[in-house]
Every structure is written in C-alpha cells, then in structure tokens.
Write an enzyme that holds these catalytic residues in place. Structure first.
Site, PDB file in Angstrom:
ATOM      1  N   TYR A  83       1.048  -1.245   0.099  1.00 24.61           N
ATOM      2  CA  TYR A  83       0.114   0.012  -0.131  1.00 24.61           C
ATOM      3  C   TYR A  83       0.893   1.343   0.048  1.00 24.61           C
ATOM      4  CZ  TYR A  83      -3.718   3.388   1.208  1.00 24.61           C
ATOM      5  OH  TYR A  83      -4.530   4.397   1.363  1.00 24.61           O
ATOM      6  N   HIS A 169       5.704  -7.909   0.034  1.00 21.34           N
ATOM      7  CA  HIS A 169       6.441  -7.721   1.436  1.00 21.34           C
ATOM      8  C   HIS A 169       7.695  -8.415   1.661  1.00 21.34           C
ATOM      9  CE1 HIS A 169       2.495  -6.396   2.899  1.00 21.34           C
ATOM     10  NE2 HIS A 169       2.220  -6.937   1.954  1.00 21.34           N
ATOM     11  N   GLU A 171       9.479  -8.047   4.379  1.00 24.34           N
ATOM     12  CA  GLU A 171       9.535  -8.212   5.649  1.00 24.34           C
ATOM     13  C   GLU A 171       9.278  -9.768   6.212  1.00 24.34           C
ATOM     14  OE1 GLU A 171       5.528  -6.392   5.222  1.00 24.34           O
ATOM     15  OE2 GLU A 171       7.499  -6.370   4.524  1.00 24.34           O
ATOM     16  N   VAL A 226       7.060 -12.901  32.698  1.00 23.25           N
ATOM     17  CA  VAL A 226       8.256 -12.272  31.913  1.00 23.25           C
ATOM     18  C   VAL A 226       8.382 -10.533  32.154  1.00 23.25           C
ATOM     19  CG1 VAL A 226       9.777 -11.853  29.993  1.00 23.25           C
ATOM     20  CG2 VAL A 226       8.504 -14.085  30.437  1.00 23.25           C
ATOM     21  N   SER A 228       6.489  -8.131  34.021  1.00 20.28           N
ATOM     22  CA  SER A 228       6.539  -7.727  35.376  1.00 20.28           C
ATOM     23  C   SER A 228       7.928  -8.080  35.975  1.00 20.28           C
ATOM     24  CB  SER A 228       5.450  -8.082  36.126  1.00 20.28           C
ATOM     25  OG  SER A 228       5.568  -9.341  36.401  1.00 20.28           O
TER      26      SER A 228
END
Length: 512
Positions: A83, A169, A171, A226, A228
C-alpha cells in the site's frame, strides 16, 4: 539511539510489527506510528529513514488512508511497501488501478536494475511474497521501474529523492532475500548506524529511571511473568529499595509460584517484595461462578482491591510501574479501529485511576524477544525469563466451569508435569505456549481393578510467531504417551487425558 532510527507509518498492515522487528534485529531502532501522525511530529523524531507499511485499503477510494505529500520533500529516504508503494505513486502523480490478475502468495521477482542500492547482493531472480489486489499502472514523474513480476511493476525508485517502493512484502520470511533488501534500505540508502542493543537500552533506561524517580518510591505488581519480572529487575537496578513489589497469590497460580518468586527476586535480587496470600479471598468470590467473562471480571476486580489495600498502607509512593511492552502500545494506537471482542484481555484489568500515581513503564519500547534479552542481561534465570505466557486470571480460565481449590490443586499438579516433561525432552523452547486445561467432565476409568469416576484434562500446545494466529504443536507420540501416563498415574482426580489439535483461528490458544 532514537536519533538514528527508522519510523514506520502504519496503514493497517498485519505485518507492521514485523517490519519494526526486522529493522531492530539489524541493530537499528525502529518504531511504528499511525499514518495520521502530523508531519511535524514525525520530523521531530529525527528519523534517518521512513517506511510506509502495507494496508488493506485501495488508494483510489474516498476516505482511504493518506499522508501529507510534503513528507516526500524532506530529504529523508522513504521506502513504500505494498500500500505504501501505491500511495506514493498516487500522491506523486502516478496511477493505481484494480489488477486484472491479483497476486497472493509466492511470486518470482525479476530485477531490472541490478545496480540499484536496494538490490545490492540480491540475485536477479528470487522469490517474494505478494498480497495485493491493486497495482501501479503509471509511474510518477522521476520514477523508474527497477523490478517486476509477470503481472505487475514490483519495484520503483526515484534515485534523486531517495524514494524506493516495492509491491511485495520484504519483511516476511517467504521473501527469500527480503531481509537483505530491507538491510540495503536501512544501511545503504538511509545510512543508519548499528547502535540499538539491549546493553545500551539498559544503560539509558537505568539513567532515565534515576532521573525521573529521584528520591521517591515506585510500586509494582509483580506477577512472576516475564514482563513484570524484567520491569522489576530493571527498576531495581536503577533505584534499589525505592522499588516496592506486591506479589498477590490468588490461589490460581502455577505450582510453587509464590515460593519461586520470593526465592529468585527476593533472596537472589534482594528486592523489597510484599507477598499477599489471598487464595481464600479469590476462591470465595469465584464460588458457583462458571461463566468465563464473569470469572475474569471477578478476578480482575479482586486483584485491584487487594493491590489497592496493600498500596494504601504505603507512604511516599509517587510512581506505579507496569510491564507494558511495545506491542501493547502499538495495539492501543492501531489504525484499524476497535476489533470484535473475543474475550477480555488475558492480563488482569487496569488499576483504578484514583490511585494518584504517575506511570512508569520501562519496557514500553521493547518487543517480547527484546524484553527476554534484557532479562538475560540483568541476570534473571533462563527458566524464568524464557517462560511461556501465563494469563492474568491464571488457572481461573484454565479450569472450565466452576473454580475451587480441589480443581486448582489438581490442575497445578498436571500442568507442572507437562511443563517439566517438555523441558526434560528439550521441547519447551520449540513450542510457544503449553499448558493443561481441566474440563468440567468426569468419565469412567479403571485403575488397579477399581472403577474410577474422575476429571478429563486436555493438553494444549501451540506454535506461533505473533499469537494472532497459531498452529497446534506436533509433539512426538512417545512424549505424549509419557506425559499421559505420568499425569493419570500421579495426579489423583484425572483419569483421562486428551490432546487439543485445534489451530487459531478458528479456536483460540486459551480455552476461555
């Protein structure tokens, strides 16, 4: 680190977080912002490059997402993806139309300009991943085609203005040289430097926490999860005993969770932790309740009240710390608008606004894998920092139907066996989330020539990248056989075990 960054404008692509992660993996800071962010705010970030993400809209329709045309005149390198390519073409005088031949999936990329910096060390023919129904038919003035597929213009460039566009794409892993092309843009075109590392992040964040907090106190709800835990370790490194942690044992936690948290973070890290045994309080409120949303609300409300009760006993606390991470931030500003509510968020509900604290969120710029990396750098044991996600309501939503102590104890034992066996078989890190569910179903069994009538439990293990979609884990039969035998033989109350082979969608990973 942030003045040597890539800004990603989000047009609603399902891959926008993946773009940011790919860039960060290169050692460059990247952040995702909504496409409608004012240009002056984008420029204030001083990015070295800007990436325009994909998105589901068509650029030629009224109301489709757009940006200020002046963005292209700032001298900042731009990469438009899908896009982003179509929008760039449309805004700068080209033409975009509905394609006669839409492309979804693998396509062969043919490079027309092998000297383009975008394609350095990329072979002429390579596989890319397409997902588009529209395509560019006329290029804007100053642009040239630098690659194509058999059905569309696949890449364009305005070398003078440092604007590059790709229809595919890059990625996603399905684009075999996609990571190289992104790397070429980040380093070859945008001239970024590698300076994003978790060591640098810890150093800068510790300094920032010290400056922000001063001599005041910080309150944090430590869950043992993980996010906190890493937030607590990071803040503790900065301000020591000025951090006060409250750990609420709801009676719905994993086996020995309170003991492990107090040993690891209390004794080893010397954190100031207040452990609150609230098992009876939670279970009494859940008595007779079977609706999953009702259970969630009760657990969330009770957690807030317990936390508030403890917080009210403290003085000189100015900050409330939370383990908010970057995907939470991105979702909260998502351009996609409100989505259908599948279920309340797995994490326990927010704390009341009248607590009058300032928020401290030291992880809000990190993806989950980066949070784990910070935890490892801070010395949190691997078995804690690499844990699978655990929902805020805990076993309350893994015990289907009514919740009581007997069921919680049964489920705790079964789940502990499953997780320990996964670790012993070196399978724990191969799957994304694994746990046991206890069903409100009893069936007849035979044990030691005696008839039994006990609960049915379900093993659930899922593999995923982003937790938006997931497949069930193909665990070895021999492993499942061993786990089944151990649970049925060792956990009184379960005489039948099943394995969940549902994918997400249509199922969810958790059962409630």
């Amino acid at each position: 680190m942030k003045k040597n960054s890539i800004v990603i404008l989000d047009f609603g692509s399902q891959y926008n977080q993946l773009i940011a992660r790919r860039v960060r993996e290169m050692g460059v800071y990247a952040e995702v912002v909504p496409y409608f962010e004012p240009l002056e705010d984008i420029l204030a970030r001083e990015p070295k490059g800007i990436i325009l993400s994909g998105g589901p809209a068509s650029v030629y329709l009224d109301g489709s997402p757009t940006i200020e045309k002046a963005l292209y005149e700032q001298g900042i390198p731009v990469l438009g993806i899908c896009y982003g390519m179509q929008l760039t073409s449309q805004l700068l005088g080209g033409n975009v139309e509905r394609a006669d031949k839409q492309e979804f999936g693998k396509a062969e990329l043919i490079i027309d300009d092998l000297d383009s910096p975008l394609f350095k060390d990329v072979p002429n023919l390579n596989q890319v991943w397409m997902s588009h129904g529209d395509h560019v038919t006329i290029l804007p003035e100053g642009f040239k085609q630098i690659a194509h597929t058999d059905s569309c213009i696949a890449a364009t460039a305005n070398v003078e203005k440092n604007i590059y566009c790709i229809q595919y794409h890059a990625e996603v892993t399905h684009s075999e040289y996609g990571a190289k092309m992104l790397e070429n843009f980040v380093f070859g075109v945008a001239k970024c430097e590698k300076n994003w590392s978790m060591g640098n992040y810890i150093e800068e964040t510790v300094k920032s926490i010290k400056e922000t907090v001063g001599d005041k106190k910080v309150l944090l709800g430590l869950s043992g999860g993980v996010d906190s835990s890493v937030a607590a370790a990071l803040i503790h490194k900065a301000i020591g005993d000025q951090l006060i942690c409250i750990f609420v044992d709801t009676g719905l936690l994993r086996k020995d969770e309170a003991k492990n948290v107090m040993e690891i973070y209390g004794e080893n890290f010397h954190m100031n932790i207040k452990c609150v045994d609230a098992e009876e309080r939670f279970l009494s409120k859940l008595a007779g309740v079977s609706d999953p949303e009702a259970k969630r609300k009760i657990i969330g409300k009770e957690f807030v009240e317990v936390f508030n009760d403890e917080a009210s006993k403290l003085t000189d606390v100015k900050f409330l710390a939370q383990g908010t991470i970057y995907p939470d931030v991105i979702e909260s500003q998502s351009v996609k608008g409100p989505s259908a509510t599948i279920k309340s968020h797995h994490n326990v509900g927010g704390l009341p606004e009248d607590m009058q604290f300032e928020l401290l969120e030291p992880l809000r710029e990190l993806f989950k894998d980066e949070v784990r990396a910070v935890g490892r750098e801070l010395g949190i044991p691997a078995h804690m920092v690499d844990r699978h996600p655990f929902p805020g309501p805990g076993l309350g939503i893994r015990i289907l139907g009514e919740v009581d102590k007997e069921k919680a104890d049964i489920l705790r034992e079964a789940d502990d066996i499953f997780i320990k066996e996964l670790r012993a078989a070196n399978l724990y890190q191969e799957v994304s989330q694994a746990f046991v569910v206890l069903l409100p179903v009893k069936s007849v069994g035979v044990m030691g020539d005696e008839r039994t009538y006990e609960y049915t439990a379900v093993l659930r293990s899922a593999n995923t990248i982003d937790f938006m979609t997931a497949t069930w884990s193909r665990l070895p039969y021999e492993f499942l056989d061993k786990v089944s035998n151990r649970i049925i033989n060792e956990v009184k109350g379960i005489n039948r075990l099943t394995y969940d082979i549902s994918s997400k969608p249509p199922a969810t990973i958790e059962w409630e």
